[in-house]
Design an enzyme around this catalytic site. Structure first.
Site, PDB file in Angstrom:
ATOM      1  CG  ASP A  21      -0.237   0.043   2.538  1.00 41.36           C
ATOM      2  OD1 ASP A  21       0.731  -0.725   2.695  1.00 41.36           O
ATOM      3  OD2 ASP A  21      -0.633   0.819   3.420  1.00 41.36           O
ATOM      4  CD  GLU A  25       4.142   0.155   6.959  1.00 41.86           C
ATOM      5  OE1 GLU A  25       4.970   0.368   7.881  1.00 41.86           O
ATOM      6  OE2 GLU A  25       3.797   1.040   6.145  1.00 41.86           O
TER       7      GLU A  25
END
Length: 371
Positions: free
Chosen positions: A77, A139
Site C-alpha cells: 500500500d 501498513e
C-alpha cells in the site's frame, strides 16, 4: 542484475493505484509477476480484520543451503495522494512522480528489490537459505495487514523489512511504541454575554490541562504531541464540548504508557475541577522493539552490506513498520534502507541503481558467503 528490467518492473508497479486498503489490483499483479519466476504468492483472508479489498501475500522458497529460513518483507500500500501515479525517469537514474502524487517508492522500491533478488537467485541457481516473503496490506495504517497475519505460517526468526529512508547500508534496529489518544470533554452551554456563569467551558478545561503537559521531545527517547483540537459552536456561547487528539512515541514501551497515563490523569483532574465530564479514548498502535546488535540479523546484514563495499550503519528510528509486529512474534529483524526518499510527499523519489544495490544486498542475505 539488469537496471532496465528493474526500472520497468518498478514503473509498472507504480502505475497501479494501491492506496491503503485498496490493494486488490496490486495483489493480483504481484501474484502473476512472482509466478512468472516460479514463486507462488499465497493470499490470506484477512480482509474482514483489516478492511482491505485484498489479503496479505506470502511465500516460502525452499533453500539448498542448510540453516533457518530468512524472512524478507515489504508492503504493497501507499499513502495518498496515490491515484494516477506514474514513474518519471531521469537521465541520472532518479525516478520521481509527476509532482501531483506520491511516487510510491515507499514501499514499491522494497517490493521491487525483493522480486529482483529472488529472480536472480532462481535464474542463476545460486545456493541459498530457505526464503520466506511477506508483502502486507495496510501498513501505512499502523500495520493493519501485519497485525492480522497468521504467524504460525512463518518459520523464520530473522527478518529484513525493506522500508526505510536513508543511505543504502543503513538499518533501523529499534523503533517506538506509538499510542494515540482522544480527550472528549463535555461541559455545558450557556449564553456567553448574559449568563456565562451558568455554563461549563470545555475549552477552558482543555487549555488548563494542555498547559501542564510536556510536548515535543520529552526526553531523548520519547516524544509527545497534541495534534488536533476542536470545539465550541459560537463566540457568544460557552463551549459545551471540546475534543483533543494526539500521540505519544517512545523507544521504551513503559515510558510511553506512563506518559499516556499522565496525560489521562491531567485531563481528568482539570475536567473535574470545573464540573465537566471526560470521555477518554486511547489506542496502542505499535509496540516498541530493539533488536540486539549481536543478533544474527545484525551480523548477517553487516556482512551482506560489506559484500557491496559498504559499511552498515545501525540506527534507531521514531517511525514504525511491520518489524514492530514481527518482534511481538519472536522474530528478530531490521528495517533496511531501500532507496525511498522524501516519502509521504509529492517530492518522493528513488534511484534505480540503488534499488539494484538493495537487491544485491537481499541476495547476499539469502546466500551468505560464510555459508
Amino acid at each position: 542484475m539488469d537496471e532496465k528490467r528493474i526500472a520497468d518492473f518498478f514503473a509498472e508497479l507504480v502505475s497501479i493505484d494501491s492506496p491503503s486498503l485498496e490493494e486488490r489490483e496490486m495483489a493480483d499483479t504481484l501474484k502473476i509477476k512472482f509466478a512468472e519466476i516460479g514463486v507462488t504468492l499465497t493470499e490470506d483472508h484477512t480482509q474482514e480484520q483489516t478492511g482491505s479489498n485484498a489479503g496479505n501475500l506470502s511465500a516460502r522458497i525452499p533453500g539448498s543451503l542448510a540453516g533457518a529460513p530468512v524472512l524478507f518483507a515489504a508492503h504493497m500500500d501507499t499513502v495518498e495522494p496515490a491515484k494516477g501515479k506514474k514513474a518519471v525517469s531521469h537521465e541520472d537514474g532518479t525516478v520521481t512522480s509527476d509532482g501531483t502524487t506520491v511516487l510510491g517508492a515507499d514501499d514499491l522500491a522494497g517490493v521491487t528489490a525483493i522480486y529482483e533478488a529472488v529472480r536472480h537467485l532462481i535464474k542463476t541457481k545460486t545456493p541459498h537459505r530457505p526464503i520466506e516473503i511477506l508483502i502486507s496490506t495496510g501498513e501505512e495504517l499502523y500495520c493493519k495487514g501485519a497485525n492480522a497475519f497468521d504467524y504460525s505460517q512463518v518459520q523464520a526468526k530473522e527478518a529484513y523489512v525493506l522500508d526505510l529512508s536513508g543511505a543504502i547500508g543503513a538499518a533501523a534496529y529499534a523503533a517506538p511504541t506509538l499510542v494515540s489518544f482522544a480527550a472528549k470533554i463535555q461541559g455545558k452551554a450557556a449564553h456567553a454575554g448574559f449568563h456565562p456563569e451558568d455554563g461549563i467551558n470545555s475549552i477552558q478545561a482543555a487549555a488548563c490541562a494542555i498547559a501542564q503537559l510536556p510536548q515535543g521531545h520529552v526526553d531523548e527517547s520519547t516524544t509527545a504531541n497534541i495534534g488536533e483540537i476542536g470545539g465550541g459552536s459560537g463566540t457568544n456561547i460557552v463551549s459545551e464540548s471540546c475534543v483533543i487528539e494526539g500521540e505519544i512515541r517512545s523507544l521504551n514501551h513503559e515510558t510511553a504508557m506512563e506518559l499516556l497515563e499522565t496525560y489521562h490523569r491531567t485531563f481528568q483532574q482539570e475536567v473535574e475541577k470545573i464540573g465537566a465530564k471526560l470521555v477518554w479514548e486511547e489506542k496502542l498502535n505499535i509496540h516498541a522493539y530493539e533488536t540486539p546488535l549481536t543478533s544474527d540479523a545484525a551480523r548477517h546484514y553487516e556482512s551482506a552490506v560489506a559484500e557491496e563495499g559498504l559499511t552498515a550503519a545501525f540506527e534507531k528510528t521514531f517511525g514504525g513498520s511491520d518489524n514492530n509486529v514481527f518482534a511481538q512474534h519472536g522474530i528478530e529483524g531490521l528495517v533496511i534502507a531501500t532507496s525511498m526518499n522524501q516519502v509521504h510527499s509529492c517530492a518522493e523519489y528513488t534511484k534505480i541503481p540503488e534499488i539494484a544495490q538493495v537487491a544485491r544486498i537481499v541476495a547476499n542475505l539469502a546466500a551468505p558467503q560464510e555459508a
